[in-house]
Design an enzyme around this catalytic site. Structure first.
Site, PDB file in Angstrom:
ATOM      1  N   HIS A 111     -43.964  -3.936   2.388  1.00  0.00           N
ATOM      2  CA  HIS A 111     -45.103  -4.643   2.981  1.00  0.00           C
ATOM      3  C   HIS A 111     -44.625  -5.833   3.796  1.00  0.00           C
ATOM      4  CE1 HIS A 111     -49.568  -5.871   2.333  1.00  0.00           C
ATOM      5  NE2 HIS A 111     -49.114  -6.318   3.488  1.00  0.00           N
ATOM      6  N   ASN A 122     -51.307  -3.943  11.687  1.00  0.00           N
ATOM      7  CA  ASN A 122     -52.194  -4.877  12.396  1.00  0.00           C
ATOM      8  C   ASN A 122     -51.431  -5.753  13.388  1.00  0.00           C
ATOM      9  OD1 ASN A 122     -51.010  -6.164  10.172  1.00  0.00           O
ATOM     10  ND2 ASN A 122     -52.634  -7.693  10.052  1.00  0.00           N
ATOM     11  N   HIS A 146     -55.542  -2.773   1.320  1.00  0.00           N
ATOM     12  CA  HIS A 146     -55.847  -4.199   1.153  1.00  0.00           C
ATOM     13  C   HIS A 146     -57.276  -4.276   0.623  1.00  0.00           C
ATOM     14  CE1 HIS A 146     -55.879  -8.528   2.870  1.00  0.00           C
ATOM     15  NE2 HIS A 146     -56.957  -8.371   2.125  1.00  0.00           N
ATOM     16  N   HIS A 175     -44.916  -7.743   7.953  1.00  0.00           N
ATOM     17  CA  HIS A 175     -45.563  -7.843   9.261  1.00  0.00           C
ATOM     18  C   HIS A 175     -44.553  -8.491  10.211  1.00  0.00           C
ATOM     19  CE1 HIS A 175     -49.680  -7.097   7.577  1.00  0.00           C
ATOM     20  NE2 HIS A 175     -49.151  -7.697   6.514  1.00  0.00           N
ATOM     21  N   PHE A 176     -43.788  -7.674  10.930  1.00  0.00           N
ATOM     22  CA  PHE A 176     -42.767  -8.218  11.821  1.00  0.00           C
ATOM     23  C   PHE A 176     -43.327  -8.618  13.184  1.00  0.00           C
ATOM     24  CE2 PHE A 176     -38.497  -6.660   9.841  1.00  0.00           C
ATOM     25  CZ  PHE A 176     -38.675  -7.572   8.809  1.00  0.00           C
ATOM     26  N   ARG A 177     -44.617  -8.440  13.397  1.00  0.00           N
ATOM     27  CA  ARG A 177     -45.377  -9.048  14.502  1.00  0.00           C
ATOM     28  C   ARG A 177     -45.170  -8.438  15.883  1.00  0.00           C
ATOM     29  NH1 ARG A 177     -49.165 -10.777  11.343  1.00  0.00           N
ATOM     30  NH2 ARG A 177     -48.701 -12.637  10.120  1.00  0.00           N
ATOM     31  N   ASP A 212     -45.467  -8.995   1.569  1.00  0.00           N
ATOM     32  CA  ASP A 212     -46.518  -9.284   2.550  1.00  0.00           C
ATOM     33  C   ASP A 212     -46.018 -10.358   3.518  1.00  0.00           C
ATOM     34  OD1 ASP A 212     -48.884  -9.280   3.951  1.00  0.00           O
ATOM     35  OD2 ASP A 212     -50.066 -10.288   2.411  1.00  0.00           O
ATOM     36  N   GLU A 270     -51.702  -1.079   6.357  1.00  0.00           N
ATOM     37  CA  GLU A 270     -52.525  -1.647   5.285  1.00  0.00           C
ATOM     38  C   GLU A 270     -53.981  -1.369   5.641  1.00  0.00           C
ATOM     39  OE1 GLU A 270     -53.031  -6.171   3.496  1.00  0.00           O
ATOM     40  OE2 GLU A 270     -51.728  -5.781   5.192  1.00  0.00           O
TER      41      GLU A 270
END
Length: 442
Positions: free
Chosen positions: A54, A88, A172, A56-58, A304, A138
């Site tokens: 989990h 996302n 989520h 979020h490497f953006r 996360d 997610e």
């Protein structure tokens, strides 16, 4: 490469030989071959690389917060050898074109990776499932702070689609109808105050998580889908997953380090930097979640990892984005808990490596065994260090764990390639070249 005299998680001392990206031998008394690099590891522990399911490497769309290169450097320096990126981003990973765009960017990664596909009102499952998708996730159940929350009927459709294709669903789970809007009255400005951080916890209630987890599990039971509940922050949610699993459901859960090591008691120190979803809980709930980790009810610890810039997090509560970085401090914090006698080394190995590999179908990862991928981490348990933002490698430049202690790796290897190395004497660091690959294409 030959690593000699290292202690495994179960206490056995072994030599480990790596050849052609895999573990060739785990034995004693192995002799070095001509020209082979030898790493003398007496007094140190060798562990399987962590699989952080989990992050979020953006990229795409948020490279000022993190890139695949910076995020994977942070992962490698923390002993994480495989990450799973969530959908996302901008654009969100909800169709084949968006998947391909993210996959091109991920080529810069030092560590292996999986790419999750997202579910929105305009997702394209046909093109998405044509890609080497890791999971659906997610998947947001009524998340009021973003644009990826979905209605119950779409959630059930996604579960059925995933079940038919044998793909896990990461959920989520928060029910926005149970958020307490009154908790935010008059408390939307003034970054850095305990009131703003604590108000976010009061707003996104524990009941909102518990109800959504129960609803997700009920919906999954009707489809046979494999459901993994992300970042459970309450003991009640963990218990619901355990009960579902004992009733025959394919249900698992993860807990984050920030929900294991931080609580609402840290609100004053964190201010708006402590805003995340789900929010920090009471010290009582934090302690209860940690006990469930220790006792075996928690399947996975995942971070996360959700970096934002310092300037973004310094805004008032209404504007500060949710999320904290954590991929580099996953193993270090848990290993410090081993030093303190709160967790066993084998338990840590299981929740960061063996269990994620088993749950998400990565049979060549998460273990130190002949024939497995040579994803390895070498640590000195006698060398804990204070966590300092300036010594970490995420592009965001801060950490919620400032001042805590952790045991950081000296060496991280991904399929036989050294991707991070720190000299135990001088502290000098070096990173390797990008070697990451999509684990669904392996």
């Amino acid at each position: 490469m030959l690593i000699t005299g290292a202690e495994l998680a179960d206490g056995r001392v072994r030599d480990v030989r790596i050849r052609d990206g895999t573990i060739e031998s785990v034995a004693t008394g192995l002799d070095a071959a001509a020209g082979e690099r030898v790493v003398e590891a007496r007094g140190r522990h060798i562990l399987p690389g962590a699989i952080d399911v989990h992050v979020h490497f953006r990229e795409p769309g948020g490279s000022h917060k993190e890139t695949w290169r910076s995020g994977s450097e942070s992962a490698a320096a923390g002993g994480v050898t495989c990450v799973v990126d969530q959908p996302n981003t901008s654009p969100p990973t909800v169709d084949g074109d968006a998947f391909d765009e993210k996959a091109d960017l991920a080529a810069a990664s030092l560590v292996d990776y999986g790419i999750n596909g997202g579910v929105t009102g305009n997702w394209d499952p046909e093109s998405l499932f044509q890609r080497p998708l890791f999971a659906l996730g997610e998947v947001f159940l009524a998340d009021s702070t973003g644009d990826m929350g979905i209605a119950p009927d779409l959630f059930e459709d996604a579960l059925a689609e995933a079940a038919g294709r044998g793909v896990p669903v990461t959920v989520h789970a928060e029910d926005e109808t149970l958020f307490d809007a009154a908790a935010l009255d008059g408390d939307l400005g003034g970054a850095g105050t305990a009131a703003t951080a604590d108000a976010w916890s009061a707003y996104r209630t524990a009941d909102a998580e518990i109800a959504a987890v129960e609803r997700a599990l009920d919906a999954a039971a009707g489809t046979g889908a494999q459901v993994h509940v992300a970042h459970t922050s309450t003991p009640e949610a963990i218990d619901a997953v355990v009960d579902a699993r004992e009733s025959g459901a394919a249900a698992t859960c993860e807990v984050t380090p920030h929900h294991l090591f931080l609580s609402r008691e840290n609100a004053g120190r964190l201010g708006t930097f402590g805003r995340m979803n789900p929010p920090l809980r009471s010290e009582r709930r934090r302690t209860a979640a940690f006990e469930r980790l220790r006792d075996g009810d928690v399947d996975v610890v995942a971070t996360d990892h959700a970096p934002h810039t310092v300037a973004e997090k310094r805004q008032g509560l209404a504007d500060a984005p949710s999320g904290v970085p954590g991929v580099e401090t996953l193993y270090p914090l848990l290993l410090e808990s081993v030093r303190n006698g709160e967790l066993s080394m084998e338990r840590v190995r299981d929740v960061v490596a063996a269990n994620p590999a088993s749950i998400f179908g990565l049979p060549s990862k998460g273990q130190i065994a002949e024939g497995a991928d040579a994803d390895l981490v070498l640590v000195d348990m006698a060398d804990p260090r204070e966590i300092e933002a300036g010594a970490l490698h995420s592009a965001c430049g801060w950490t919620p764990f400032e001042g805590l202690r952790g045991v950081f790796p000296e060496l991280t290897v991904v399929r036989g390639s050294v991707v991070y190395e720190r000299d135990p004497v001088t502290g000098a660091e070096s990173f390797g070249d990008p070697v990451g690959r999509n684990v669904r294409e392996a």
